[in-house]
Design a protein around this motif. Structure first.
Motif, PDB file in Angstrom:
ATOM      1  N   SER A  40      38.504  54.801  48.865  1.00  0.00           N
ATOM      2  CA  SER A  40      37.551  55.516  48.325  1.00  0.00           C
ATOM      3  C   SER A  40      36.770  54.236  47.297  1.00  0.00           C
ATOM      4  N   ALA A  41      37.340  53.071  47.151  1.00  0.00           N
ATOM      5  CA  ALA A  41      36.828  51.949  46.537  1.00  0.00           C
ATOM      6  C   ALA A  41      35.979  51.179  47.803  1.00  0.00           C
ATOM      7  N   ASP A  47      33.783  46.477  51.957  1.00  0.00           N
ATOM      8  CA  ASP A  47      35.049  45.860  52.026  1.00  0.00           C
ATOM      9  C   ASP A  47      34.782  44.458  51.316  1.00  0.00           C
ATOM     10  N   ALA A  48      35.102  44.679  50.111  1.00  0.00           N
ATOM     11  CA  ALA A  48      34.801  43.392  49.203  1.00  0.00           C
ATOM     12  C   ALA A  48      36.098  42.568  48.803  1.00  0.00           C
ATOM     13  N   ARG A  49      37.216  42.766  49.421  1.00  0.00           N
ATOM     14  CA  ARG A  49      38.207  41.845  49.413  1.00  0.00           C
ATOM     15  C   ARG A  49      37.914  40.364  49.873  1.00  0.00           C
ATOM     16  N   GLY A  50      38.497  39.485  48.625  1.00  0.00           N
ATOM     17  CA  GLY A  50      38.595  38.093  48.767  1.00  0.00           C
ATOM     18  C   GLY A  50      37.173  37.943  48.102  1.00  0.00           C
ATOM     19  N   LYS A  51      36.279  38.760  47.497  1.00  0.00           N
ATOM     20  CA  LYS A  51      35.033  38.510  46.809  1.00  0.00           C
ATOM     21  C   LYS A  51      35.394  38.458  45.266  1.00  0.00           C
ATOM     22  N   ARG A  52      34.444  37.555  44.633  1.00  0.00           N
ATOM     23  CA  ARG A  52      34.634  37.741  43.008  1.00  0.00           C
ATOM     24  C   ARG A  52      34.114  39.281  42.737  1.00  0.00           C
ATOM     25  N   VAL A  86      27.808  49.655  39.676  1.00  0.00           N
ATOM     26  CA  VAL A  86      28.291  48.712  40.809  1.00  0.00           C
ATOM     27  C   VAL A  86      27.361  48.595  41.899  1.00  0.00           C
ATOM     28  N   LEU A  87      27.377  47.764  42.513  1.00  0.00           N
ATOM     29  CA  LEU A  87      26.367  47.723  43.779  1.00  0.00           C
ATOM     30  C   LEU A  87      27.159  48.122  45.125  1.00  0.00           C
ATOM     31  N   ARG A  88      26.356  49.236  45.709  1.00  0.00           N
ATOM     32  CA  ARG A  88      26.941  49.610  47.220  1.00  0.00           C
ATOM     33  C   ARG A  88      26.598  48.584  47.942  1.00  0.00           C
ATOM     34  N   PRO A  89      27.062  48.916  49.191  1.00  0.00           N
ATOM     35  CA  PRO A  89      26.803  47.636  50.388  1.00  0.00           C
ATOM     36  C   PRO A  89      25.297  47.727  50.628  1.00  0.00           C
TER      37      PRO A  89
END
Length: 124
Positions: A40-41, A47-52, A86-89
């Motif tokens: 859901s996130a 896919d923001a894994r690994g990002k600040r 928040v920012l969407r893709p």
């Protein structure tokens, strides 16, 4: 007062439940890196894994988000609740209500866990 570890005693698969729930959930490590997002996130911010974590926060909300993150890392709050964008893709913004808590291991803060609710109204 500390609650009994009912979920542990039951052998509950909490990670699976958090993965499957239709509410955005995430984990940020103590360095501010997104290390886990449920589907859901990911649908919300990609896919923001690994990002600040600040990379998925609207620029106008970043200073406040950083302050709230720091308060949890310092252990000065048990939880924070806020509304922000928040920012969407695709770069558009979405308003979310976020509730987050410090993640602890051996009484040390190792990161932050949070849930986000789209919009300002939700029901259970």
């Amino acid at each position: 007062m500390r609650m009994p570890r009912v979920l542990t005693r039951l052998g509950a698969d909490v990670e699976r439940a958090l993965t499957d729930v239709n509410v955005p959930a995430y984990v940020i490590d103590k360095d501010g890196i997104l290390v886990w997002l449920n589907p859901s996130a990911e649908q919300l911010v990609g896919d923001a894994r690994g990002k600040r974590f600040t990379d998925v926060i609207a620029p106008s909300d970043r200073p406040r988000a950083k302050r709230m993150f720091a308060r949890k890392l310092l252990g000065t709050v048990a939880a924070t609740d806020s509304v922000g964008d928040v920012l969407r893709p695709d770069g558009t913004e979405a308003t979310v209500e976020v509730s987050s808590v410090p993640l602890l291991r051996d009484h040390q803060v190792i990161g932050v866990f949070g849930l986000g609710f789209l919009g300002l109204a939700y029901s259970i």
